[in-house]
Enzyme design. Structure first.
Site, PDB file in Angstrom:
ATOM      1  N   GLU A 118       0.869  -1.177   0.000  1.00  0.00           N
ATOM      2  CA  GLU A 118       0.000   0.000   0.000  1.00  0.00           C
ATOM      3  C   GLU A 118       0.907   1.228   0.000  1.00  0.00           C
ATOM      4  O   GLU A 118       1.853   1.304   0.773  1.00  0.00           O
ATOM      5  CB  GLU A 118      -0.930  -0.033   1.229  1.00  0.00           C
ATOM      6  N   ASP A 150       5.163   1.150  -3.786  1.00  0.00           N
ATOM      7  CA  ASP A 150       4.400   1.076  -5.026  1.00  0.00           C
ATOM      8  C   ASP A 150       4.136  -0.409  -5.358  1.00  0.00           C
ATOM      9  O   ASP A 150       5.071  -1.206  -5.454  1.00  0.00           O
ATOM     10  CB  ASP A 150       5.219   1.744  -6.140  1.00  0.00           C
ATOM     11  N   GLY A 151       2.864  -0.739  -5.532  1.00  0.00           N
ATOM     12  CA  GLY A 151       2.492  -2.140  -5.722  1.00  0.00           C
ATOM     13  C   GLY A 151       2.885  -2.692  -7.084  1.00  0.00           C
ATOM     14  O   GLY A 151       3.112  -3.903  -7.226  1.00  0.00           O
ATOM     15  N   ASP A 171      -5.665  -4.145  -7.675  1.00  0.00           N
ATOM     16  CA  ASP A 171      -6.884  -3.351  -7.512  1.00  0.00           C
ATOM     17  C   ASP A 171      -6.536  -1.858  -7.400  1.00  0.00           C
ATOM     18  O   ASP A 171      -6.739  -1.236  -6.351  1.00  0.00           O
ATOM     19  CB  ASP A 171      -7.592  -3.858  -6.236  1.00  0.00           C
TER      20      ASP A 171
HETATM   21  C1  LIG Z   1      -9.260   0.409  -4.521  1.00  0.00           C
HETATM   22  S1  LIG Z   1      -8.244   0.676  -3.165  1.00  0.00           S
HETATM   23  C2  LIG Z   1      -7.821  -0.923  -2.608  1.00  0.00           C
HETATM   24  C3  LIG Z   1      -8.918  -1.668  -1.963  1.00  0.00           C
HETATM   25  C4  LIG Z   1      -8.557  -3.060  -1.511  1.00  0.00           C
HETATM   26  N1  LIG Z   1      -7.853  -3.805  -2.550  1.00  0.00           N
HETATM   27  C5  LIG Z   1      -9.808  -3.815  -1.119  1.00  0.00           C
HETATM   28  O1  LIG Z   1     -10.384  -4.529  -1.967  1.00  0.00           O
HETATM   29  O2  LIG Z   1     -10.205  -3.733   0.032  1.00  0.00           O
HETATM   30  C6  LIG Z   1      -6.733   1.167  -3.936  1.00  0.00           C
HETATM   31  C7  LIG Z   1      -5.606   1.442  -2.943  1.00  0.00           C
HETATM   32  O3  LIG Z   1      -4.389   1.561  -3.685  1.00  0.00           O
HETATM   33  C8  LIG Z   1      -3.566   2.536  -3.068  1.00  0.00           C
HETATM   34  N2  LIG Z   1      -2.580   2.923  -4.094  1.00  0.00           N
HETATM   35  C9  LIG Z   1      -2.673   3.847  -5.088  1.00  0.00           C
HETATM   36  N3  LIG Z   1      -1.613   3.785  -5.897  1.00  0.00           N
HETATM   37  C10 LIG Z   1      -0.829   2.775  -5.430  1.00  0.00           C
HETATM   38  C11 LIG Z   1       0.388   2.188  -5.853  1.00  0.00           C
HETATM   39  N4  LIG Z   1       1.026   2.628  -6.959  1.00  0.00           N
HETATM   40  N5  LIG Z   1       0.893   1.156  -5.142  1.00  0.00           N
HETATM   41  C12 LIG Z   1       0.259   0.682  -4.041  1.00  0.00           C
HETATM   42  N6  LIG Z   1      -0.897   1.199  -3.572  1.00  0.00           N
HETATM   43  C13 LIG Z   1      -1.435   2.228  -4.261  1.00  0.00           C
HETATM   44  C14 LIG Z   1      -4.532   3.598  -2.622  1.00  0.00           C
HETATM   45  O4  LIG Z   1      -3.970   4.365  -1.580  1.00  0.00           O
HETATM   46  C15 LIG Z   1      -5.743   2.744  -2.181  1.00  0.00           C
HETATM   47  O5  LIG Z   1      -5.659   2.479  -0.803  1.00  0.00           O
END
Ligand SMILES: C[S@@+](CC[C@H](N)C(=O)[O-])C[C@H]1O[C@@H](n2cnc3c(N)ncnc32)[C@H](O)[C@@H]1O
Length: 290
Positions: A118, A150-151, A171
């Site tokens: 995250e 970064d994911g 996601d």
């Molecule tokens: C749609 S939400 C995730 C919800 C979670 N997967 C669920 O189903 O409960 C997307 C998340 O990705 C995070 N995020 C945005 N860009 C990212 C990145 N490049 N790498 C990791 N996390 C990121 C955001 O802060 C947010 O918390």
């Protein structure tokens, strides 16, 4: 700057589709005793209190999990998904909704490994709190590894995982247009490092002038993976300029019989979540097993 906070949308129709598919895949991986790896590239906060002011702002769960929760006995094929929700609530009342990390934790056995990524600094703190040992369902399983990073970049660094079978959930919030392209290039790299993994990718279905799901599907079909199943569920008519009318899950290397399970589930889910007459579903092989 990251502004997306999942608490505003927790438990909505898109979460139902995503977490139902995630649960079916994890259930399939749990059939064998052999351990699995679960990697969540965009983990969010892990779990959500439905009375939180952000969640209450639009109360999207009222058009998602809330009506299904009332009739959960009638959905035996989603027993695992509902059990994951029950594990967070401990009774009849629906006070909390599990994010994807909590859903994964529900299915975790001692031999399985969970890695959560995250990027948002507040969300990752909440994630650490929500996944702390006292909040875990089973003291027997090891806690997840949590990365503040970064994911997309993190995924490539972690592949192939140990155990060597498992699921990657991707996601992204898609608040940056680049997310679409980054996702496709990340999958092409992931294919080279771990072609046998199962990858489940959530994507939004948006208003006509802003929807990018078609281009995303074309890009992912060219990423190298040979078996790609695509499940979509819309709850309302597609508008011209604004709004999300549904969402999809693309599953790369889906487990055996997932297509059959989804072909039974999607029509019923669509009926239960429909907001108008245009609500619809589709299930097709983008590549492979037609
Ligand atoms: C749609 S939400 C995730 C919800 C979670 N997967 C669920 O189903 O409960 C997307 C998340 O990705 C995070 N995020 C945005 N860009 C990212 C990145 N490049 N790498 C990791 N996390 C990121 C955001 O802060 C947010 O918390």
């Amino acid at each position: 700057m990251l502004s997306y906070r999942h608490a505003f949308h927790a438990g909505n129709h898109a979460d139902v589709l995503k977490h139902a598919v995630q649960s079916l895949i994890l259930e399939a991986l749990s059939i064998k005793d052999k351990g699995f790896s679960y990697i969540d590239t965009h983990a969010g906060a892990g779990g959500y209190a439905l009375d939180h002011e952000w969640t209450q702002k639009k109360s999207e769960y009222l058009g998602g999990i809330a009506p299904l929760w009332q009739q959960r006995q009638q959905w035996p094929q989603l027993a695992g998904y509902f059990a994951a929700i029950e594990a967070m609530n401990g009774g009849e009342q629906l006070d909390f909704y599990p994010g994807s990390p909590k859903v994964a934790e529900y299915f975790q056995r001692p031999q399985d490994s969970l890695t959560l990524m995250e990027l948002h600094h507040n969300e990752v703190e909440l994630l650490r709190e929500n996944m702390a040992p006292q909040g875990r369902r089973s003291g027997r399983s090891k806690g997840p590894t949590i990365h503040h990073r970064d994911g997309f970049e993190g995924l490539i660094a972690l592949l192939p995982p140990t155990p060597k079978r498992g699921l990657v959930l991707i996601d992204p919030p898609y608040e940056l247009k680049e997310d679409y392209q980054t996702l496709a290039t990340t999958l092409a790299k992931a294919y080279k490092r771990w072609p046998i993994g199962i990858y489940a990718i959530w994507y939004p279905l948006l208003a006509k002038n802003v929807d990018r799901s078609g281009a995303l599907k074309t890009a992912i079909a060219n990423s190298g993976f040979q078996d790609i199943l695509c499940a979509e569920l819309s709850v309302s008519e597609q508008a011209q300029d604004f709004g999300m009318y549904g969402s999809g899950m693309m599953i790369l290397n889906p487990p055996w019989k997932l297509d059959e399970q989804l072909s039974e589930l999607l029509p019923r889910l669509t009926k239960a979540l429909a907001q108008d007459q245009a609500a619809d579903w589709s299930l097709r092989w983008l590549k492979g097993q037609a």
